[in-house]
Design a protein around this motif. Structure first.
Motif, PDB file in Angstrom:
ATOM      1  N   GLU A 115       0.839  -1.193   0.000  1.00 32.72           N
ATOM      2  CA  GLU A 115       0.000   0.000   0.000  1.00 32.72           C
ATOM      3  C   GLU A 115       0.876   1.246   0.000  1.00 32.72           C
ATOM      4  O   GLU A 115       2.019   1.220   0.483  1.00 32.72           O
ATOM      5  CB  GLU A 115      -0.929   0.028   1.218  1.00 32.72           C
ATOM      6  N   VAL A 116       0.323   2.328  -0.523  1.00 32.68           N
ATOM      7  CA  VAL A 116       0.978   3.629  -0.502  1.00 32.68           C
ATOM      8  C   VAL A 116       0.085   4.566   0.301  1.00 32.68           C
ATOM      9  O   VAL A 116      -1.057   4.827  -0.087  1.00 32.68           O
ATOM     10  CB  VAL A 116       1.192   4.180  -1.930  1.00 32.68           C
ATOM     11  N   TRP A 117       0.594   5.054   1.420  1.00 32.56           N
ATOM     12  CA  TRP A 117      -0.194   5.921   2.287  1.00 32.56           C
ATOM     13  C   TRP A 117       0.148   7.375   1.997  1.00 32.56           C
ATOM     14  O   TRP A 117       1.328   7.766   1.999  1.00 32.56           O
ATOM     15  CB  TRP A 117       0.083   5.601   3.747  1.00 32.56           C
ATOM     16  N   VAL A 118      -0.874   8.160   1.745  1.00 35.62           N
ATOM     17  CA  VAL A 118      -0.702   9.561   1.370  1.00 35.62           C
ATOM     18  C   VAL A 118      -1.530  10.427   2.301  1.00 35.62           C
ATOM     19  O   VAL A 118      -2.386   9.942   3.050  1.00 35.62           O
ATOM     20  CB  VAL A 118      -1.112   9.798  -0.097  1.00 35.62           C
ATOM     21  N   ALA A 119      -1.295  11.731   2.227  1.00 33.41           N
ATOM     22  CA  ALA A 119      -2.016  12.645   3.115  1.00 33.41           C
ATOM     23  C   ALA A 119      -3.458  12.836   2.672  1.00 33.41           C
ATOM     24  O   ALA A 119      -4.391  12.696   3.462  1.00 33.41           O
ATOM     25  CB  ALA A 119      -1.292  13.985   3.173  1.00 33.41           C
ATOM     26  N   GLY A 120      -3.651  13.172   1.396  1.00 34.14           N
ATOM     27  CA  GLY A 120      -5.007  13.479   0.946  1.00 34.14           C
ATOM     28  C   GLY A 120      -5.225  13.162  -0.518  1.00 34.14           C
ATOM     29  O   GLY A 120      -4.436  12.457  -1.166  1.00 34.14           O
ATOM     30  N   ARG A 121      -6.308  13.729  -1.049  1.00 33.48           N
ATOM     31  CA  ARG A 121      -6.737  13.431  -2.416  1.00 33.48           C
ATOM     32  C   ARG A 121      -5.694  13.855  -3.447  1.00 33.48           C
ATOM     33  O   ARG A 121      -5.535  13.205  -4.485  1.00 33.48           O
ATOM     34  CB  ARG A 121      -8.063  14.159  -2.695  1.00 33.48           C
ATOM     35  N   ALA A 122      -4.991  14.938  -3.183  1.00 27.83           N
ATOM     36  CA  ALA A 122      -4.029  15.452  -4.157  1.00 27.83           C
ATOM     37  C   ALA A 122      -2.967  14.407  -4.490  1.00 27.83           C
ATOM     38  O   ALA A 122      -2.609  14.217  -5.655  1.00 27.83           O
ATOM     39  CB  ALA A 122      -3.370  16.724  -3.632  1.00 27.83           C
ATOM     40  N   ALA A 123      -2.453  13.728  -3.474  1.00 23.98           N
ATOM     41  CA  ALA A 123      -1.415  12.718  -3.714  1.00 23.98           C
ATOM     42  C   ALA A 123      -1.990  11.515  -4.450  1.00 23.98           C
ATOM     43  O   ALA A 123      -1.324  10.918  -5.307  1.00 23.98           O
ATOM     44  CB  ALA A 123      -0.796  12.287  -2.392  1.00 23.98           C
ATOM     45  N   ARG A 124      -3.226  11.151  -4.129  1.00 29.80           N
ATOM     46  CA  ARG A 124      -3.863  10.056  -4.860  1.00 29.80           C
ATOM     47  C   ARG A 124      -3.950  10.404  -6.345  1.00 29.80           C
ATOM     48  O   ARG A 124      -3.626   9.575  -7.213  1.00 29.80           O
ATOM     49  CB  ARG A 124      -5.262   9.792  -4.295  1.00 29.80           C
ATOM     50  N   ASP A 125      -4.389  11.628  -6.644  1.00 29.80           N
ATOM     51  CA  ASP A 125      -4.479  12.060  -8.039  1.00 29.80           C
ATOM     52  C   ASP A 125      -3.100  12.099  -8.694  1.00 29.80           C
ATOM     53  O   ASP A 125      -2.962  11.793  -9.885  1.00 29.80           O
ATOM     54  CB  ASP A 125      -5.130  13.441  -8.115  1.00 29.80           C
TER      55      ASP A 125
ATOM     56  N   ALA B  35       0.329  10.131 -12.873  1.00 34.21           N
ATOM     57  CA  ALA B  35       1.700   9.737 -13.231  1.00 34.21           C
ATOM     58  C   ALA B  35       1.728   8.403 -13.965  1.00 34.21           C
ATOM     59  O   ALA B  35       2.658   8.135 -14.740  1.00 34.21           O
ATOM     60  CB  ALA B  35       2.569   9.664 -11.981  1.00 34.21           C
ATOM     61  N   ASP B  36       0.723   7.544 -13.719  1.00 35.96           N
ATOM     62  CA  ASP B  36       0.604   6.264 -14.415  1.00 35.96           C
ATOM     63  C   ASP B  36       1.900   5.452 -14.309  1.00 35.96           C
ATOM     64  O   ASP B  36       2.502   5.057 -15.301  1.00 35.96           O
ATOM     65  CB  ASP B  36       0.244   6.506 -15.893  1.00 35.96           C
ATOM     66  N   ILE B  37       2.304   5.195 -13.069  1.00 39.60           N
ATOM     67  CA  ILE B  37       3.562   4.481 -12.837  1.00 39.60           C
ATOM     68  C   ILE B  37       3.331   3.067 -12.321  1.00 39.60           C
ATOM     69  O   ILE B  37       4.278   2.403 -11.884  1.00 39.60           O
ATOM     70  CB  ILE B  37       4.450   5.253 -11.837  1.00 39.60           C
ATOM     71  N   GLY B  38       2.090   2.607 -12.350  1.00 36.27           N
ATOM     72  CA  GLY B  38       1.817   1.232 -11.955  1.00 36.27           C
ATOM     73  C   GLY B  38       1.272   1.065 -10.557  1.00 36.27           C
ATOM     74  O   GLY B  38       1.095  -0.068 -10.100  1.00 36.27           O
ATOM     75  N   VAL B  39       1.007   2.166  -9.842  1.00 33.74           N
ATOM     76  CA  VAL B  39       0.417   2.079  -8.508  1.00 33.74           C
ATOM     77  C   VAL B  39      -1.100   2.008  -8.653  1.00 33.74           C
ATOM     78  O   VAL B  39      -1.731   2.935  -9.155  1.00 33.74           O
ATOM     79  CB  VAL B  39       0.823   3.287  -7.638  1.00 33.74           C
ATOM     80  N   ASP B  40      -1.689   0.899  -8.214  1.00 36.59           N
ATOM     81  CA  ASP B  40      -3.142   0.709  -8.299  1.00 36.59           C
ATOM     82  C   ASP B  40      -3.831   1.660  -7.326  1.00 36.59           C
ATOM     83  O   ASP B  40      -3.451   1.768  -6.163  1.00 36.59           O
ATOM     84  CB  ASP B  40      -3.492  -0.736  -7.946  1.00 36.59           C
ATOM     85  N   ASP B  41      -4.860   2.342  -7.807  1.00 31.54           N
ATOM     86  CA  ASP B  41      -5.567   3.302  -6.963  1.00 31.54           C
ATOM     87  C   ASP B  41      -6.154   2.626  -5.722  1.00 31.54           C
ATOM     88  O   ASP B  41      -6.294   3.261  -4.672  1.00 31.54           O
ATOM     89  CB  ASP B  41      -6.676   3.986  -7.763  1.00 31.54           C
ATOM     90  N   ARG B  42      -6.475   1.347  -5.797  1.00 29.10           N
ATOM     91  CA  ARG B  42      -7.027   0.651  -4.638  1.00 29.10           C
ATOM     92  C   ARG B  42      -5.988   0.471  -3.538  1.00 29.10           C
ATOM     93  O   ARG B  42      -6.344   0.216  -2.375  1.00 29.10           O
ATOM     94  CB  ARG B  42      -7.566  -0.715  -5.068  1.00 29.10           C
ATOM     95  N   ASP B  43      -4.702   0.592  -3.875  1.00 27.58           N
ATOM     96  CA  ASP B  43      -3.640   0.440  -2.890  1.00 27.58           C
ATOM     97  C   ASP B  43      -3.209   1.769  -2.275  1.00 27.58           C
ATOM     98  O   ASP B  43      -2.293   1.794  -1.440  1.00 27.58           O
ATOM     99  CB  ASP B  43      -2.419  -0.229  -3.531  1.00 27.58           C
TER     100      ASP B  43
END
Length: 690
Positions: free
Chosen positions: A331-341, A346-354
């Motif tokens: 999983e990739v933990w981020v602060a908020g919506r901006a980092a998710r977007d 960036a389309d680098i292979g990180v699944d949005d569900r993770d």
């Protein structure tokens, strides 16, 4: 460079003078060359470790130089008149005996150091069962070059006296003292070689580590590997880690990093070898938090029974905030919506569900906006530019193209108080940034010289000194110079009481004393770790910075901020491409917008970005309710539950057998390919191979 070259020439000249004095039977030249050469070598090992290391790489180390000097002394005594050749023979034999004892002492020191080097290092853990003990004197155990030179002083002095007086007795006395020193060193080290003084061996130590892990039963660990200057990336997460409901652990890979971690009550274990690291597979650990990517991160990702979350050490619009390496984690933990977007675009292979939004728990100390500054008081402006980075992108830092203009415009306003806090790595890549940083600090010093006003009395400085001593006592462990890893483990055992609460209280008291020790009208240059960035946030009405995580963190306060645009992009493109600047005032390199910016800070009716800042705060950092630490703790619990489900599934697949073990042979092979012996950064002579 010139100084090192001059010292090298002087060292060569001393040896040449000694040689010529011996061959020409010139006593004055011989004595001068011998004495100056030895004294110069003593100076080099104390003050010029880089030059000593460079000469060592040329196979002309301290031992070779001292052996050459002693050989020339023997030649000189043969050539000089007045000393009976029969008396010279015992002198030469005694010198050889001295070298024999020196190497015996070094062999004992090497054996002791190897036995005292455990396969791991701990902090905040009672490891007394490993039979820990104090270290032998550093001069005997870890400084062979200094030991050889110090012990050679009596012999050289005696032999030079013999050359001057033509009396061999002085030489025999001097060499005798040198032999006694070497022999005494061997006997002193023998105390650490006694059977009863031996620490646990590797097998016993690893078995103890397994037992401790089984007893402590950690569930979540923060894993960190990096260079000495990168410790801040882990330190920013210490308060969050200690606040978790889980049983936390800090896992490090570099031995020197153990002392780089700030004061904390969380247990710390440093495990340098991959094969030993794999023992964590059979522990109770369910997940690991990763504040940074490193080459050694891939090694721990091989453990199948542990889940991994990337938490980063700050978020910004830079490309480094969406590194493709992130897809290696569960999983990739981020602060908020901006980092998710940011990851999605960036389309680098990180699944949005993770991607999991957890906020930024570290921002809790930042106080919210409480209105404009007093009408008759100063506007406190924090200028906190980032560093130039590893690329030539002019948009990385404003220091080079805009820094001086920004500072000049701020200093031109008599009701502005400037706090200048540059990134600690400013100028480490681009010399232009270093020079601009120096000029900015000089501008601030000159501006302070032109200002005047009441200053705090001497009691303020005394209070700051008292608070500094109290904070240092809590956060700094004073070791004697001879202390090694094992002795530090002994001293840094289980912390007593709630040390973290005491450190927090002492830090708050220190910060109050710090700000009270300066007049409110004086500009400040803040380059050290204290006061921390967030403490500067709470004292400031306005931030001027670059595209960096500083901006995202500042938005927790919802105070006005500005970002310098040195990228060459038009303002519309700059705002559109960088979400963190959408609620900022954009400053051009000429800093022409500074006066209007200051006016909007003084008069909220001119502040057109207040609502945008509130919206952007939520977009970048997530909602305020529930608090970030609650969301973070829930994410920990959820990922631990996933680890439990995976273990249950693997047990079913293997007919209730334990999860398959990672092969130790593969780990050893990986270590041989990926890791090297790490040097002791505190002592250039402290290595296991001499």
């Amino acid at each position: 460079m010139k100084h090192a070259l001059a010292l090298s020439v002087l060292l060569g000249a001393a040896l040449l003078a000694q040689l010529l004095g011996a061959l020409l039977a010139n006593i004055a030249l011989f004595v001068a060359g011998s004495s100056v050469g030895l004294l110069l070598d003593l100076y080099l090992v104390h003050r010029q470790p880089r030059l000593v290391a460079a000469l060592g790489r040329l196979r002309f180390d301290v031992t070779a130089r001292q052996l050459l000097r002693d050989a020339l002394i023997v030649v000189g005594l043969v050539r000089l008149p007045g000393i009976d050749p029969i008396e010279e023979q015992p002198l030469a034999l005694a010198l050889l005996a001295g070298y024999f004892l020196h190497f015996c002492c070094q062999a004992a020191a090497l054996l002791i150091r190897r036995r005292r080097t455990l396969p791991f290092v701990t902090r905040n853990i009672d490891a007394s069962a490993l039979r820990l003990s104090s270290a032998p004197p550093r001069l005997l155990a870890r400084q062979p070059s200094r030991r050889l030179l110090y012990f050679a002083l009596p012999a050289t002095a005696g032999l030079m006296t013999s050359a001057l007086t033509a009396d061999a007795l002085w030489g025999l006395l001097g060499v005798g003292v040198t032999l006694a020193l070497h022999l005494g060193g061997i006997l002193r080290l023998a105390a650490w070689l006694r059977p009863g003084a031996q620490p646990a061996n590797e097998r016993q130590a690893l078995e103890w580590l397994d037992r401790w892990l089984a007893e402590y039963r950690p569930t979540v660990a923060m894993y960190f590997s990096g260079g000495a200057a990168s410790a801040y990336q882990a330190n920013m997460w210490l308060s969050t880690l200690s606040a978790l409901e889980a049983r936390p652990l800090i896992v490090l890979r570099e031995r020197f990093m153990v002392q780089k971690i700030d004061a904390t009550d969380v247990p710390v274990v440093c495990i340098p070898k991959v094969a030993h690291l794999m023992r964590l597979e059979h522990s109770s650990l369910k997940m690991m938090l990763h504040p940074a990517n490193s080459g050694k991160t891939s090694q721990v990702l091989r453990i199948p029974s542990i889940k991994h979350a990337f938490i980063n050490h700050g978020e910004s619009d830079k490309l480094s905030s969406c590194n493709p390496y992130a897809k290696a984690y569960d999983e990739v933990w981020v602060a908020g919506r901006a980092a998710r977007d940011r990851y999605r675009l960036a389309d680098i292979g990180v699944d949005d569900r993770d991607v999991v939004e957890v906020g930024r728990p570290q921002l809790a100390p930042i106080r919210p906006y409480a209105g404009p500054p007093a009408a008759d008081g100063p506007v406190t402006v924090l200028y906190a530019p980032t560093w130039e980075g590893w690329t030539d992108d002019p948009g990385n830092t404003s220091v080079i193209l805009a820094g001086e203009n920004i500072v000049r415009a701020l200093l031109a306003d008599p009701k502005v108080r400037l706090l200048y806090k540059p990134h600690p790595m400013t100028g480490s890549v681009d010399p232009r940034a270093a020079r601009a940083n120096e000029r900015i600090q000089q501008m601030i010093a000159e501006a302070n010289a032109r200002r005047s006003g009441p200053r705090p009395g001497p009691e303020a400085a005394a209070e700051l000194a008292r608070r500094t001593a109290a904070l240092d006592e809590l956060t700094t462990t004073a070791f004697r110079p001879s202390a090694d890893e094992m002795e530090r483990m002994l001293l840094q055992s289980t912390p007593g009481g709630d040390r973290e609460a005491a450190v927090a209280a002492a830090t708050a008291a220190w910060e109050e004393a710090y700000w009270a020790s300066f007049p409110e009208w004086e500009h400040l240059v803040i380059t050290g770790p204290r006061p921390a960035l967030y403490a500067c946030f709470n004292r400031s009405d306005l931030l001027i910075s670059d595209v960096s995580s500083v901006v995202s963190d500042w938005l927790a306060s919802e105070k006005p901020y500005a970002v310098a645009n040195t990228s060459g992009l038009a303002e519309e493109e700059f705002r559109a491409g960088l979400p963190t600047v959408r609620a900022a005032t954009i400053l051009t390199p000429d800093a022409a917008g500074v006066p209007a910016l200051l006016a909007s800070v003084r008069d909220p009716s001119r502040d057109t970005m207040a609502r945008a800042r509130a919206e952007l705060k939520v977009h970048l950092l997530g909602p305020a309710d529930p608090p970030s630490i609650v969301r973070f703790d829930r994410a920990v619990a959820a990922l631990c539950a996933k680890a439990d489900r995976r273990r249950e599934l693997m047990a079913l697949r293997t007919d209730d057998a334990p999860a398959p073990r990672v092969a130790a042979e593969a780990a050893e092979a990986a270590e041989a390919a990926e890791a090297v012996q790490e040097p002791d950064h505190s002592d250039p002579e402290n290595s296991l191979t001499t």
